[in-house]
Design an enzyme around this catalytic site. Sequence first.
Site, mmCIF file in Angstrom:
data_model
loop_
_atom_site.group_PDB
_atom_site.id
_atom_site.type_symbol
_atom_site.label_atom_id
_atom_site.label_comp_id
_atom_site.label_asym_id
_atom_site.label_seq_id
_atom_site.Cartn_x
_atom_site.Cartn_y
_atom_site.Cartn_z
ATOM 1 N N PRO A 29 3.733 -8.949 6.498
ATOM 2 C CA PRO A 29 3.160 -8.575 5.199
ATOM 3 C C PRO A 29 1.638 -8.699 5.215
ATOM 4 O O PRO A 29 1.094 -9.619 5.823
ATOM 5 C CB PRO A 29 3.766 -9.603 4.241
ATOM 6 C CG PRO A 29 3.982 -10.812 5.099
ATOM 7 C CD PRO A 29 4.324 -10.294 6.476
ATOM 8 N N TYR A 41 -7.337 6.935 -1.487
ATOM 9 C CA TYR A 41 -5.906 7.135 -1.775
ATOM 10 C C TYR A 41 -5.636 7.509 -3.237
ATOM 11 O O TYR A 41 -4.487 7.439 -3.676
ATOM 12 C CB TYR A 41 -5.121 5.833 -1.523
ATOM 13 C CG TYR A 41 -5.381 5.137 -0.217
ATOM 14 C CD1 TYR A 41 -5.248 5.800 1.004
ATOM 15 C CD2 TYR A 41 -5.716 3.789 -0.204
ATOM 16 C CE1 TYR A 41 -5.464 5.131 2.187
ATOM 17 C CE2 TYR A 41 -5.932 3.110 0.990
ATOM 18 C CZ TYR A 41 -5.804 3.796 2.185
ATOM 19 O OH TYR A 41 -6.014 3.123 3.350
ATOM 20 N N CYS A 60 -23.699 8.542 -3.781
ATOM 21 C CA CYS A 60 -23.904 9.972 -4.017
ATOM 22 C C CYS A 60 -22.734 10.805 -3.500
ATOM 23 O O CYS A 60 -22.845 11.528 -2.497
ATOM 24 C CB CYS A 60 -25.219 10.399 -3.400
ATOM 25 S SG CYS A 60 -26.574 9.536 -4.194
#
Length: 429
Positions: free
Chosen positions: A283, A325, A351
């Site tokens: 994990p 994502y 930017c």
Amino acid sequence: MIASSRHDDTSSVPEPQPFLDGVDLHALAERLGTPLHAYSANAIRRRIGELQTALQGLDATICYAVKANSNRAILELMAAAGLGADIVSAGELQRALAAGIPAARIVFSGVGKTDEEIGAALDAGIARFNVESLDELHAIERVAAARHVVANAAVRINPDVDALTHAKISTGRAENKFGVSIAEARRWFAEGRQLAHVRLDGLHVHIGSQILDLTPFRLALHRVAAFWRELVQAGHPVASIDVGGGLGVRYRAGQDQPVAAADYVQVVREALAGFDGRLLLEPGRYLVAEAGVLLTRVLRIKEGTERSFLVLDAAMNDLQRPSLYDAWHDIVPVSPEPRPLATYDVVGPVCETGDTFARGRVLPACAPGDLLAIQGTGAYGASMASTYNSRPLAAEALLDDGRYAVIRRRQTLEEMVAGEQPAQDWLAP
Ligand SMILES: *Cc1c(COP(=O)(O)O)cnc(C)c1O
């Protein structure tokens, strides 16, 4: 309000967060400046404890996926709790060892391990390589032979299961670059006897990240379990099964419903019933994501023709997940002072239009200088940070019961450009 993105949402009013792990976040931001990554040690220990409790009675090792948050102090916390590490580079190997994680609890994953990295891992005496291709298997054989050692290896199975997560963090489909098919793994075991320096006696599977449903885990584990039984029948002992990581977390209050550690481990227990080797878990996000916040101040409010922009001093270089994502992070005020609500596009100063943390987000009306907490940033936040736009890396602090320790000081401009030099010593290769 113009609904132009699936992230537009007016349904929930964010709860202010004045404290984390007993630490006053206003005072902390005054002390250390912003943007600042802050992590709760107790929140991390709680997650470790939940998983360890769920695993009781099993011969299981939790190998924390270092890439989720590779800060030394975080790794030391994992080491103190008895965890191992899942590494994907020589850099992570060095970090894990430096933090006191024993080599015997380190597993090495990744499709592009170099000979140098394989050698460094063998020299350190890591527990196991998670092998992702036949070419890699031969590379390990070659590097181990040169050192007169035998490497322990597991084959990473690509179970062709859809993890039902974002495409960029899905890894268990046949089209993904990770692992090999069961058919190919079967051939490896059949031919494995010829490898003098690789002991191929493990299975590994990791189907993706931020998984909020048990079904993909169950499917993948049942495929792996069927293969393990087949191997044992064919006379190939399986000493370890590594079930990977991928457990999802709550990024969006009232919406994301993460799987409980106990329910996840129950699925593992059922799928691998009768397995008497070592169970490994990897994990990352689950252990650290919800323990972290990114503290940031409002620089200014810009009223556009169609939308209001809240410009923060944090940007995509500090937290890439929203731009990379389309990830949602809850954003809340640190101050509990009541204010009327307003709707903002929350952006950083970089930017790029992609430097957007949220669109159409409802927040208590903000003013320049206000302190906000972007939540759920403990995993894949600082570890993915860059200095894009020549913005130095943010500071990081670990909080524990009302106290804090700086675990990464804010990078200076000098440190940011260290290593660069004028093109003056021209050489021919
Ligand atoms: C990234 C990764 C993990 C950790 O994934 P999480 O979703 O953060 O739990 C575990 N194993 C492997 C092989 C990985 O690449």
